[in-house]
Design a protein around this motif. Structure first.
Motif, PDB file in Angstrom:
ATOM      1  N   LYS A 198       1.369   3.270  -6.465  1.00 30.46           N
ATOM      2  CA  LYS A 198       0.429   4.331  -6.813  1.00 30.46           C
ATOM      3  C   LYS A 198      -0.987   3.849  -6.503  1.00 30.46           C
ATOM      4  CE  LYS A 198      -0.947   7.250 -10.719  1.00 30.46           C
ATOM      5  NZ  LYS A 198      -0.808   7.511 -12.157  1.00 30.46           N
ATOM      6  N   HIS A 199      -1.194   2.571  -6.720  1.00 31.96           N
ATOM      7  CA  HIS A 199      -2.491   1.957  -6.436  1.00 31.96           C
ATOM      8  C   HIS A 199      -2.285   0.454  -6.341  1.00 31.96           C
ATOM      9  CE1 HIS A 199      -6.805   1.321  -6.487  1.00 31.96           C
ATOM     10  NE2 HIS A 199      -6.697   0.501  -7.506  1.00 31.96           N
ATOM     11  N   LYS A 230      -8.840  11.703 -11.320  1.00 35.84           N
ATOM     12  CA  LYS A 230      -7.768  10.794 -10.948  1.00 35.84           C
ATOM     13  C   LYS A 230      -6.639  10.848 -11.974  1.00 35.84           C
ATOM     14  CE  LYS A 230      -9.819   9.801  -7.294  1.00 35.84           C
ATOM     15  NZ  LYS A 230      -9.363  10.431  -6.046  1.00 35.84           N
ATOM     16  N   THR A 242       0.819  -1.223   0.000  1.00 39.01           N
ATOM     17  CA  THR A 242       0.000   0.000   0.000  1.00 39.01           C
ATOM     18  C   THR A 242       0.852   1.273   0.000  1.00 39.01           C
ATOM     19  OG1 THR A 242      -2.024  -0.965   0.823  1.00 39.01           O
ATOM     20  CG2 THR A 242      -1.660   1.341   1.381  1.00 39.01           C
ATOM     21  N   LEU A 279      -5.642   9.125  -4.196  1.00 38.13           N
ATOM     22  CA  LEU A 279      -6.039   7.723  -4.038  1.00 38.13           C
ATOM     23  C   LEU A 279      -7.228   7.436  -4.950  1.00 38.13           C
ATOM     24  CD1 LEU A 279      -5.850   7.240  -0.146  1.00 38.13           C
ATOM     25  CD2 LEU A 279      -4.184   6.504  -1.864  1.00 38.13           C
ATOM     26  N   LEU A 290      -4.405  12.459  -0.420  1.00 42.82           N
ATOM     27  CA  LEU A 290      -5.679  11.732  -0.305  1.00 42.82           C
ATOM     28  C   LEU A 290      -6.439  11.799  -1.621  1.00 42.82           C
ATOM     29  CD1 LEU A 290      -7.047  12.881   3.186  1.00 42.82           C
ATOM     30  CD2 LEU A 290      -6.425  10.552   2.530  1.00 42.82           C
ATOM     31  N   MET A 326      -6.921   1.621   5.543  1.00 37.45           N
ATOM     32  CA  MET A 326      -5.479   1.592   5.766  1.00 37.45           C
ATOM     33  C   MET A 326      -4.771   2.608   4.863  1.00 37.45           C
ATOM     34  SD  MET A 326      -3.041  -1.676   5.310  1.00 37.45           S
ATOM     35  CE  MET A 326      -1.274  -1.458   5.075  1.00 37.45           C
ATOM     36  N   LYS A 327      -5.258   2.722   3.624  1.00 35.63           N
ATOM     37  CA  LYS A 327      -4.623   3.674   2.707  1.00 35.63           C
ATOM     38  C   LYS A 327      -4.765   5.096   3.231  1.00 35.63           C
ATOM     39  CE  LYS A 327      -4.988   0.868  -1.440  1.00 35.63           C
ATOM     40  NZ  LYS A 327      -5.341   0.740  -2.852  1.00 35.63           N
TER      41      LYS A 327
END
Ligand SMILES: Cc1cc2nc3c(=O)[nH]c(=O)nc-3n(C[C@H](O)[C@H](O)[C@H](O)COP(=O)(O)OP(=O)(O)OC[C@H]3O[C@@H](n4cnc5c(N)ncnc54)[C@H](O)[C@@H]3O)c2cc1C
Ligand SMILES: Cc1ncc(C[n+]2csc(CCOP(=O)(O)OP(=O)(O)O)c2C)c(N)n1
Lengths: 580, 180
Positions: A143-144, A200, A139, B86, B83, B36-37
């Motif tokens: 990046k993802h 995004k 995590t 994400l 944030l 968690m992220k």
């Protein structure tokens, strides 16, 4: 919710809906994402994935000897091709072996997708055999990441991974696939395009107002400098940067990651700045009144003590990632957007500033503080070895380095003129990166001349993959600068720990014999007159890797140097011995 | 113990309104691992999380986190930008200083003997807390309100001996038509 949509690289080989296993669906997705190469290593939880790979005709799998190599090779492949690199490993130990390579990709914004096998869904969380919490572990270094929880969502998760890895600011994406999902046969639906929530993928086009503000600032500058980095390479903006700099005659310094974004052979180039950058680049950036920072992240190896960095300058900062702007240094003109678009827009609006005195000042610094070393006697200076490789390859090689002194000398003495021809581990500084990244680069660019410049320490962290390079007949040139020590650490111990050399000397193998044992060509070079013939011979090898181990002066230090956390005022320009 | 004293403690400038304390609303896709992220981004910068409340929203696929944090504003700005990156995060909003409704719920289990029960009941009435469990030796109160109200009742109850307590963390919505 607004979404952004991107079409796929390739149309599928199957109808949009098809019954198959999860493993087969993965292969179908990889194909649709345009993947032609996977660097990987199999194992228990990945068996169903590998079974599907057995039938995949359009995708080649490069079997590496250690998963770290797979991840670094994927980065090397990505850097030279601009395409997303792919690595694959089994659960548990396979996945944990990828961690260093994934972290390197994260720090240096390299677009890779890592696919890991996982224990079956019902066993996750039970400390099952070869289970590791890969989602938890990765995590903070991706990046993802995503774990496929139900077979039906596999295509979306995998295809999104490619979109995320390669778009905006690229980065590593990990997809964790439990064994039962890879095995299960289901009706899969393959999307024709991939969608992401809007925002995004950051917008590429910069605000016209900000561009105008930047142009206004540059126009009035008396001492402007362009500080260009990895983002210029990522955005393929080298032509735009070069056009802008040449027309406005604004000098350009590139970061370690930005090498190749502007030709270092151009008179306007200041070379690299920062801890081991040229003295004139560091003097210039610290005396500048306007700095155009593009695709850079104000790393501490560049700025030293932040409060003392370029104190008289106003900053224009172009970055595609809004989180980078103002992170370390406030920007007077923040520009969020793609470097290519922003530089093109700026070029159309920025008249050349009037700064003749500035050019004279820079010329004076260049004349007074050139990069230099002294090659005398039989012992080879590492800088001389690099210059010889530069000369004998006409400066046209794709150069890949490991981490340490040799990396810095390579940055200084192997001038880069083209983007995507300089590969190095900058942010993580991961020893062991060089050879695997070169391997991936050669696979991605089979016709290119790929030269790795390595230290004897770092090469020994991943050299087991000589087997892989021989198996694929890769004509890699591996120049190992053997100083019998962990040179960069030895240098710090000499300078900052009163010569208390704590565990830095290496008892090395006979590298030529080792190379030969793997079926590669091996040459040891000890004296200066052996160097040129050995490099020439290495360049003639076309069907296998060639290792040239060059014994170099073990006491040479890398300068200029701004000691960690200090400023240009504390720069050590060169070794005192040079003037004797 | 007088009513006015309690009023005063309610209106006193509380930690929740101190300049460095922020209330962040984060809308996220309901996926495993997202907690968690989000928390990880605060942890990395050693940013102090006072409370974190999370629950599903009017859209079943989306959860809202209300995070109350304290620390340097520049670092918080960085964390909010991170944030936003994400993939699972739908929206981030720093609602500090907005006109909001803020609530927290606490369950407080304290020592209560027949001799102290009445006194405790009196306190709980003033705070509109309710008694949700009663035994020979203990009493459990449920109290809802702004976090500083809970702090206030806690300070009054301390002397009876608090055996256990749990707080939900603050939940917040912006008042009126403006979305949180
Ligand atoms: C031993 C050692 C010594 C080092 N010494 C030095 C040194 O002396 N000098 C030096 O420079 N480095 C040095 N480094 C490297 C240093 O640690 C950093 O890795 C490097 O400075 C970062 O380069 P960068 O600023 O170009 O950013 P990168 O890490 O390359 O980041 C790229 C930036 O560009 C942005 N970006 C990405 N895509 C786009 C796009 N399309 N449009 C616009 N922006 C985009 C990203 O968001 C990011 O902010 C050293 C490393 C090691 C291991
Ligand atoms: C994996 C890893 N371990 C440790 C380090 C710390 N380190 C940085 S440079 C260096 C020495 C590298 O020695 P070598 O590979 O021989 O290269 P040289 O500096 O001698 O050119 C070390 C140990 C690192 N960067 N990466």
């Amino acid at each position: 919710m607004a979404r952004q949509t991107t079409p796929l690289a390739r149309a599928g080989s199957a109808a949009t809906t098809k019954r198959m296993t999860g493993g087969q669906a993965l292969i179908e997705c990889l194909y649709r994402a345009g993947v032609d190469t996977i660097f990987g290593h199999p194992g228990g939880a990945a068996l169903p994935l590998y079974d599907s790979l057995y039938d995949a005709r359009a995708i080649r799998h490069v079997l590496v000897r250690h998963e770290q190599v797979a991840a670094h090779a994927a980065v090397g492949y990505h850097r030279v091709t601009g395409k997303v690199g792919v690595c694959m490993a089994t659960s548990g130990p396979g996945a944990t072996n990828l961690v260093t390579g994934i972290t390197d990709a994260m720090m240096d914004s390299a677009g890779i997708v890592a696919i890991t096998g996982q224990v079956s869904t019902h066993a996750i969380g039970t400390d099952a055999f070869q289970e590791a919490d890969v989602m938890g572990i990765t995590t903070p270094i991706t990046k993802h990441n995503g774990q496929v929880q139900r077979a039906a969502e596999l295509p979306r998760v995998v295809l999104q991974a490619f979109l995320i890895a390669g778009s905006g600011r690229p980065g590593p994406v990990l997809v964790d696939i439990p064994r039962d999902i890879a095995t299960a046969e289901t009706e899969f639906e393959f999307p024709e395009q991939i969608t992401l929530r809007s925002g995004k993928i950051p917008p590429a086009v910069p605000s016209p107002n900000q561009i105008a503000a930047a142009a206004a600032l540059l126009r009035q500058a008396a001492r402007p400098v362009i500080y260009a980095g990895g983002g210029v390479i990522t955005s393929n903006a080298a032509p735009e940067l070069t056009a802008l700099a040449r027309r406005t005659r604004i000098p350009v310094t590139t970061t370690l990651m930005g090498k190749g974004g502007f030709p270092e052979t151009d008179p306007l180039s200041l070379g690299m700045l920062g801890m081991h950058g040229t003295a004139y680049a560091n003097y210039a950036i610290n005396a500048a009144d306007v700095i155009l920072a593009v695709g850079v992240r104000f790393d501490d190896r560049v700025t030293g003590r932040l409060s003392d960095f370029a104190t008289g300058a106003r900053f224009i900062h172009i970055d595609i990632d809004p989180a980078e702007i103002g992170k370390n240094k406030p920007a007077h003109v923040p520009i969020v957007g793609d470097a290519k678009e922003a530089l093109r827009a700026l070029d159309a609006q920025t008249p050349p500033p009037d700064c003749e005195p500035w050019h004279r000042q820079i010329a004076e610094w260049k004349a007074r503080y050139p990069l230099r070393y002294r090659q005398t006697g039989d012992t080879i200076k590492p800088q001389f070895a690099i210059e010889q490789v530069y000369r004998l390859t006409d400066g046209r090689a794709i150069v890949v380095t490991d981490v340490g002194q040799h990396q810095m000398w390579a940055a200084q003495f192997y001038l880069s003129t083209e983007p995507r021809t300089w590969l190095t581990s900058g942010g993580l500084g991961a020893m062991g990166f060089g050879f695997p990244a070169a391997l991936g680069a050669q696979i991605g660019r089979p016709d290119a001349l790929v030269c790795a410049l390595l230290g004897d320490g770092g090469f020994q962290m991943t050299l087991q993959d000589l087997g892989t390079a021989v198996e694929w007949g890769l004509p890699l040139k591996l120049y190992v600068l053997d100083n019998g020590s962990l040179g960069m650490v030895r240098q710090w111990q000499q300078l900052f720990y009163r010569e208390r050399y704590s565990h830095v000397f290496l008892k090395n193998p006979d590298f030529a014999k080792l190379a030969e044992a793997y079926g590669a060509v091996g040459i040891n070079v000890r004296r200066v007159d052996e160097l040129e013939p050995a490099v020439r011979r290495s360049l003639e090898v076309t069907d296998r890797p060639c290792v040239v181990a060059i014994t170099v002066d073990p006491e040479e230090n890398c300068y200029p140097m701004i000691p960690s956390g200090q400023s240009v005022k504390e720069m050590i320009v060169e070794d005192d011995r040079i003037r004797d | 113990m007088t009513g006015s004293a309690i009023e005063l403690s309610r209106d006193a400038p509380s930690a929740a309104r101190a300049p460095m304390k922020h209330t962040i609303s984060v809308l996220v896709e309901n996926t495993p691992g997202i907690l968690m992220k989000v928390a990880g981004l605060f942890r990395r910068r050693a940013y102090n999380i006072h409370s974190l409340a999370v629950g599903v929203t009017e859209q079943p696929s989306v959860s809202r986190m209300i995070i109350v944090v304290e620390g340097a504003p520049e670092i918080l700005e960085q964390i909010i930008k991170q944030l936003n990156k994400l993939i699972e995060v739908v929206k981030v909003n720093d609602v500090t200083g907005f006109n909001t409704v803020d609530r927290e719920l606490a369950l407080i289990k304290l020592n209560a003997t027949p001799a102290t029960r009445m006194e405790i009941m009196e306190i709980s009435n003033v705070f509109r807390a309710s008694v949700v469990d009663l035994t020979e030796k203990t009493m459990t109160l449920e109290v809802t309100g702004r976090s500083d109200k809970i702090d206030a009742i806690m300070s009054l109850l301390h002397k009876y001996g608090i055996r256990e307590m749990v707080r939900t963390g603050q939940v917040t919505l912006v008042r009126g038509t403006q979305p949180t």
